[in-house]
Design a protein around this motif. Sequence first.
Motif, mmCIF file in Angstrom:
data_model
loop_
_atom_site.group_PDB
_atom_site.id
_atom_site.type_symbol
_atom_site.label_atom_id
_atom_site.label_comp_id
_atom_site.label_asym_id
_atom_site.label_seq_id
_atom_site.Cartn_x
_atom_site.Cartn_y
_atom_site.Cartn_z
ATOM 1 N N MET A 24 0.953 -1.238 -0.303
ATOM 2 C CA MET A 24 -0.395 0.488 -0.076
ATOM 3 C C MET A 24 0.833 1.102 -0.204
ATOM 4 O O MET A 24 1.593 1.458 1.171
ATOM 5 C CB MET A 24 -0.861 0.223 1.317
ATOM 6 N N LEU A 80 -2.361 -1.511 -3.825
ATOM 7 C CA LEU A 80 -2.643 -0.234 -4.117
ATOM 8 C C LEU A 80 -2.312 1.376 -3.692
ATOM 9 O O LEU A 80 -2.003 1.326 -2.727
ATOM 10 C CB LEU A 80 -3.806 -0.480 -3.136
ATOM 11 N N SER A 82 -3.850 4.332 -2.329
ATOM 12 C CA SER A 82 -4.762 4.503 -1.477
ATOM 13 C C SER A 82 -5.092 6.419 -1.210
ATOM 14 O O SER A 82 -4.001 6.809 -0.887
ATOM 15 C CB SER A 82 -4.538 3.836 -0.240
ATOM 16 N N ALA A 96 -5.389 8.616 -4.923
ATOM 17 C CA ALA A 96 -5.230 7.598 -5.700
ATOM 18 C C ALA A 96 -4.851 7.185 -7.200
ATOM 19 O O ALA A 96 -3.671 6.600 -7.391
ATOM 20 C CB ALA A 96 -6.074 5.952 -4.752
ATOM 21 N N THR A 121 -6.361 1.070 -7.602
ATOM 22 C CA THR A 121 -6.600 2.199 -6.139
ATOM 23 C C THR A 121 -7.160 1.226 -5.918
ATOM 24 O O THR A 121 -8.413 1.123 -5.471
ATOM 25 C CB THR A 121 -7.312 2.971 -6.829
ATOM 26 N N GLU A 122 -7.264 2.013 -4.226
ATOM 27 C CA GLU A 122 -8.388 2.206 -2.457
ATOM 28 C C GLU A 122 -8.872 3.856 -2.835
ATOM 29 O O GLU A 122 -8.051 4.507 -2.729
ATOM 30 C CB GLU A 122 -7.530 1.720 -2.034
ATOM 31 N N ASN A 131 -5.878 4.885 5.219
ATOM 32 C CA ASN A 131 -5.173 4.034 4.260
ATOM 33 C C ASN A 131 -5.001 2.619 4.627
ATOM 34 O O ASN A 131 -5.180 1.829 3.920
ATOM 35 C CB ASN A 131 -4.036 5.227 3.937
ATOM 36 N N SER A 135 -7.371 -0.457 2.688
ATOM 37 C CA SER A 135 -6.720 -1.061 1.640
ATOM 38 C C SER A 135 -6.958 -2.593 2.194
ATOM 39 O O SER A 135 -6.945 -3.332 1.187
ATOM 40 C CB SER A 135 -5.022 -0.556 1.846
ATOM 41 N N ARG A 138 -10.035 -3.051 0.819
ATOM 42 C CA ARG A 138 -10.529 -3.090 -0.712
ATOM 43 C C ARG A 138 -9.146 -4.775 -1.350
ATOM 44 O O ARG A 138 -9.711 -5.195 -2.309
ATOM 45 C CB ARG A 138 -9.153 -2.109 -2.010
#
Length: 235
Positions: A24, A80, A82, A96, A121-122, A131, A135, A138
């Motif tokens: 992340m 990801l 975020s 993101a 993306t988150e 975050n 994540s 997600r």
Amino acid sequence: MNDFGKLDLGSNDYPFANLSNLVMVAGHSVYTSSSCGKVDKEDSWVLEAYQKHPGQAATFVAHIQEGVEIVSKDDGALLLFSGGETRKHAGPRSEAQSYWAVAELKGWFSNEESVRWRALTEEHARDSFENLLFSVCRFRELTGKYPQNITVVSYDFKEERFANLHRTAISFPESRFFYSGTPASPSSNEAAMKGESLVRSQFQEDPYGCKGSLWRKKRGRDPFHRSIPYPNGCP
């Protein structure tokens, strides 16, 4: 969320069911320039007053590149970026999506083609705790399970906040949590350290950011009143 890594909802319904690790990259601003040559320039980003220091934009770009490089070395990792639509003046663009676009503009996905399809993306997080938490949610939406390992990319001075306070708040095992920190811009380092000390003490008192100044800050970073979807995909 005490059974991280144990829940598997089957592989047929999830597009990334074969991935097991989360990387992340925490967003810090929204990129608004249409010129790929200006990603390192502060005027290409919507910055808060405390972020307006020479070299600040370059630190965002360093985080993006670091995330891509980490995932390029781990075939089982999902990247990801975020961060939500946190800046009113940027319009409905998320942090993101900004980070993903910069990676694309820089050509880093071309250099690491295997990473491009694993970089997503988150787009709802409004602070550092979200975050991390969002994540994880997600990741579960995309893979059907919680991550086996988590690596967070952010500033080096935020390691204590992420690796101890936020990780503990979501009950994720320390042995499976990793942190990759990069320096703040030299011109902002002293102010950043002072601000970090304050924020860390606030999260110690309020681990989920649900009251007081942390909650007010979070609400201020939601100018478009986005609804949080994760209770549906990640109960």
